[in-house]
Design a protein around this motif. Structure first.
Motif, short mmCIF file in Angstrom:
data_model
loop_
_atom_site.label_atom_id
_atom_site.label_comp_id
_atom_site.label_asym_id
_atom_site.label_seq_id
_atom_site.Cartn_x
_atom_site.Cartn_y
_atom_site.Cartn_z
N UNK A 25 0.74 -1.15 0.03
CA UNK A 25 0.15 0.10 -0.07
C UNK A 25 0.81 1.16 0.14
N UNK A 26 0.61 2.09 -0.72
CA UNK A 26 1.08 3.55 -0.54
C UNK A 26 0.15 4.71 -1.08
N UNK A 27 0.67 5.65 -0.83
CA UNK A 27 -0.54 7.03 -0.79
C UNK A 27 -0.23 7.91 -1.91
N UNK A 28 0.75 7.65 -2.95
CA UNK A 28 0.91 8.47 -4.05
C UNK A 28 0.49 7.89 -5.28
N UNK A 29 0.20 8.64 -6.44
CA UNK A 29 -0.18 8.18 -7.80
C UNK A 29 0.61 6.99 -8.40
N UNK A 30 -0.05 6.38 -9.25
CA UNK A 30 0.85 5.25 -9.82
C UNK A 30 2.06 5.71 -10.69
N UNK A 31 1.65 6.80 -11.25
CA UNK A 31 2.62 7.51 -12.26
C UNK A 31 4.00 8.38 -11.87
N UNK A 32 3.95 8.31 -10.26
CA UNK A 32 5.01 8.89 -9.80
C UNK A 32 6.32 7.85 -9.66
N UNK A 33 7.49 8.64 -9.41
CA UNK A 33 8.81 7.50 -9.28
C UNK A 33 8.32 6.51 -8.20
N UNK A 34 7.60 6.80 -7.01
CA UNK A 34 7.46 5.72 -5.87
C UNK A 34 6.65 4.90 -6.84
N UNK A 35 5.40 5.35 -7.14
CA UNK A 35 4.55 4.35 -7.84
C UNK A 35 4.95 3.64 -8.75
N UNK A 36 5.93 3.89 -9.64
CA UNK A 36 6.44 3.22 -10.84
C UNK A 36 7.15 2.25 -10.10
N UNK A 37 8.14 2.37 -9.15
CA UNK A 37 8.98 1.62 -8.59
C UNK A 37 8.16 0.43 -7.84
N UNK A 38 7.22 0.61 -6.99
CA UNK A 38 6.47 -0.08 -6.66
C UNK A 38 5.92 -1.20 -7.64
N UNK A 39 5.44 -0.83 -8.71
CA UNK A 39 5.07 -1.72 -9.94
C UNK A 39 6.22 -2.52 -10.43
N UNK A 40 7.43 -1.81 -10.46
CA UNK A 40 8.44 -2.69 -10.95
C UNK A 40 8.82 -3.80 -9.88
N UNK A 41 8.89 -3.54 -8.50
CA UNK A 41 8.97 -4.44 -7.37
C UNK A 41 7.88 -5.85 -7.70
N UNK A 42 6.74 -5.50 -8.01
CA UNK A 42 5.69 -6.47 -8.17
C UNK A 42 6.28 -7.32 -9.26
N UNK B 58 14.64 -10.30 -1.88
CA UNK B 58 15.70 -9.16 -1.82
C UNK B 58 16.18 -8.79 -3.03
N UNK B 59 16.37 -9.83 -3.88
CA UNK B 59 16.82 -9.50 -5.34
C UNK B 59 15.83 -8.49 -5.78
N UNK B 60 14.67 -8.84 -5.95
CA UNK B 60 13.73 -8.02 -6.67
C UNK B 60 13.75 -6.60 -6.02
N UNK B 61 14.12 -6.43 -4.53
CA UNK B 61 14.00 -4.95 -4.04
C UNK B 61 15.21 -4.20 -4.47
N UNK B 62 16.32 -5.07 -4.56
CA UNK B 62 17.45 -4.31 -4.51
C UNK B 62 17.54 -3.89 -6.14
N UNK B 63 16.83 -4.31 -7.13
CA UNK B 63 16.89 -3.65 -8.49
C UNK B 63 15.74 -2.74 -8.72
#
Length: 334
Positions: free
Chosen positions: A30-47, A256-261
Motif C-alpha cells: 500500500x502507498x499514498x501517491x499516484x501510480x505514475x510517480x517515481x514511487x508508484x512506478x518503483x512499486x510496480x517494478x517490484x511487483x 531481496x533481489x527484486x527489491x535491490x533492482x
C-alpha cells in the motif's frame, strides 16, 4: 490446476516444489501517491520482479493513491499485519517514536546524491532500520524522491528573503527549527492542501523536490523558485517483520533481489523526473527559476547548518556524527 501448480513447482529454479504447489504468498503493498510517480512506478517494478524471480510463488498486490489505507492509517495497518508492505516518507517514523529518522530532515546534511547514498546504501542506513524492529517493522530499502528547493512569490537569493514568510512544511520539529532559523513562519499543512493555500495566500511559499512542485501544479501559483537543494525527501520500503521472518529463506532471497533492482530503478527515475520537471517548470514561463551562486548557497548553509546542533538532543549527536563521517561533511569548515 493442482497438477499444473505441481509441475511448475518441480521445474522452478531455486525454489522447492512444495513452495510453489501451495497457494502463492500474497504481499499487499500500500502507498499514498499516484501510480505514475517515481514511487508508484518503483512499486510496480517490484511487483513485476518479485513475481518473476519467485516464479509466481509470491503475488504482489499494489494499492496506490491511498486506495487501501490513508496516510495516517497505513503504519498501524502494517503493524497489525493487515498489509505487508509500505513505502512511507522518512518523516513518518518520528511520530512512531523513532526520532533518529528525523536526521534525514536536517538541512544541508547531504551535499548531493553521492553523499546521501553513502548513508542510505551503507551501515548507517542499516543501523536506522534496526531501530524499527522493536516496533514489528523491518526496513528493506530507501527510495529517493529528491532534494528540496524553496519557492515563494518574491525572489529568494539570500536567507533574509524568507524572513517573515509563511512557509508550508511537513510535520517535523526539524523543519520547524529550519524555518525559524530563516526567521520564517513554519506552517504545518497536509500535502493535498498546499496548492490552494498557495493560491489563496494562506501560505507564502514552500519547499519541495521539483517533481512534487510540478506534478501538483504549485509552479502555477509560485512566481519564484530557487534551486537550493537544501534538504532531502525520501521513503523507506518497510514490511511487517513477523510476516517477513516467516517466509521461506528461498523466497526472501528472491524478494531481496527484486527489491535491490527496484531500488536502483526507483532512485534513477527519481533523479531523472526531478530534472525533467525542472525543465517543464522553466518552459511553463510561470515561475522564474534561479540557481544561486556558490557564495549564495553557502550563505543559506551557514544559517541552516546550526539546526544540526540544536537537534542533537532530539535525534542523537552520535548518529549525526556518524552521518558526517560517512559523507565527509565538516560543519566547522563552512
Amino acid at each position: 490446476m493442482r497438477l499444473r501448480a505441481l509441475l511448475l513447482g518441480l521445474v522452478a529454479v531455486g525454489l522447492s516444489a512444495g513452495a510453489l504447489a501451495a497457494d502463492p504468498v500474497v504481499i499487499k503493498f500500500s502507498h499514498v501517491v499516484a501510480q505514475d510517480t517515481p514511487k508508484g512506478k518503483a512499486a510496480e517494478r517490484f511487483k513485476e520482479l518479485a513475481e518473476k524471480y519467485t516464479s509466481g510463488a509470491v503475488k504482489v498486490e499494489v494499492y496506490p493513491n491511498s486506495t487501501l489505507y490513508k496516510d495516517k492509517e497505513e503504519m498501524e495497518a502494517l503493524q497489525l499485519g493487515a498489509v505487508q508492505m509500505l513505502a512511507p516518507s522518512l518523516a513518518k517514523f518520528g511520530p512512531l517514536g523513532v526520532r533518529e529518522f528525523e536526521a534525514f530532515d536536517l538541512p544541508f546534511i547531504f551535499d548531493n546524491y553521492d553523499a546521501l547514498h553513502k548513508v542510505t546504501y551503507g551501515p548507517v542506513g542499516q543501523q536506522l532500520f534496526a531501530k524499527l524492529e522493536p516496533k514489528g517493522i523491518k526496513g528493506l530499502a530507501y527510495w529517493d524522491n529528491g532534494f528540496k528547493s524553496f519557492s515563494a512569490n518574491t525572489p529568494i537569493k539570500k536567507p533574509d528573503d524568507l524572513r517573515g514568510k509563511k512557509m508550508r512544511i511537513q510535520s517535523s520539529k526539524v523543519l520547524e527549527e529550519q524555518m525559524r532559523e530563516l526567521k520564517s513562519l513554519p506552517q504545518v499543512m497536509a500535502f493535498s492542501e498546499v496548492y490552494q493555500a498557495l493560491q489563496t495566500g494562506v501560505v507564502d511559499g514552500t519547499e519541495n523536490p521539483i517533481s512534487n512542485l510540478y506534478t501538483q501544479k504549485m509552479h502555477e501559483v509560485q512566481k519564484y523558485l530557487t534551486i537550493t537543494d537544501h534538504g532531502y525527501l525520501g521513503y523507506a520500503v518497510i514490511v511487517n517483520k513477523k510476516f517477513w521472518d516467516g517466509l521461506p529463506t528461498e523466497l526472501r532471497t528472491q524478494l531481496d533481489k527484486a527489491m535491490k533492482e527496484s531500488t536502483e530503478y526507483a532512485n534513477k527515475i527519481a533523479k531523472e523526473e526531478n530534472d525533467q520537471a525542472l525543465e517543464m517548470v522553466k518552459k511553463s514561463g510561470k515561475t522564474e527559476v534561479y540557481v544561486p551562486t556558490t557564495e549564495e548557497r553557502l550563505a543559506f548553509k551557514k544559517v541552516l547548518v546550526p539546526v544540526h546542533k540544536k537537534m542533537e538532543s532530539r535525534i542523537g549527536g552520535d548518529l549525526i556524527k556518524s552521518i558526517y563521517e560517512a559523507t565527509s561533511f565538516d560543519p566547522n569548515k563552512l
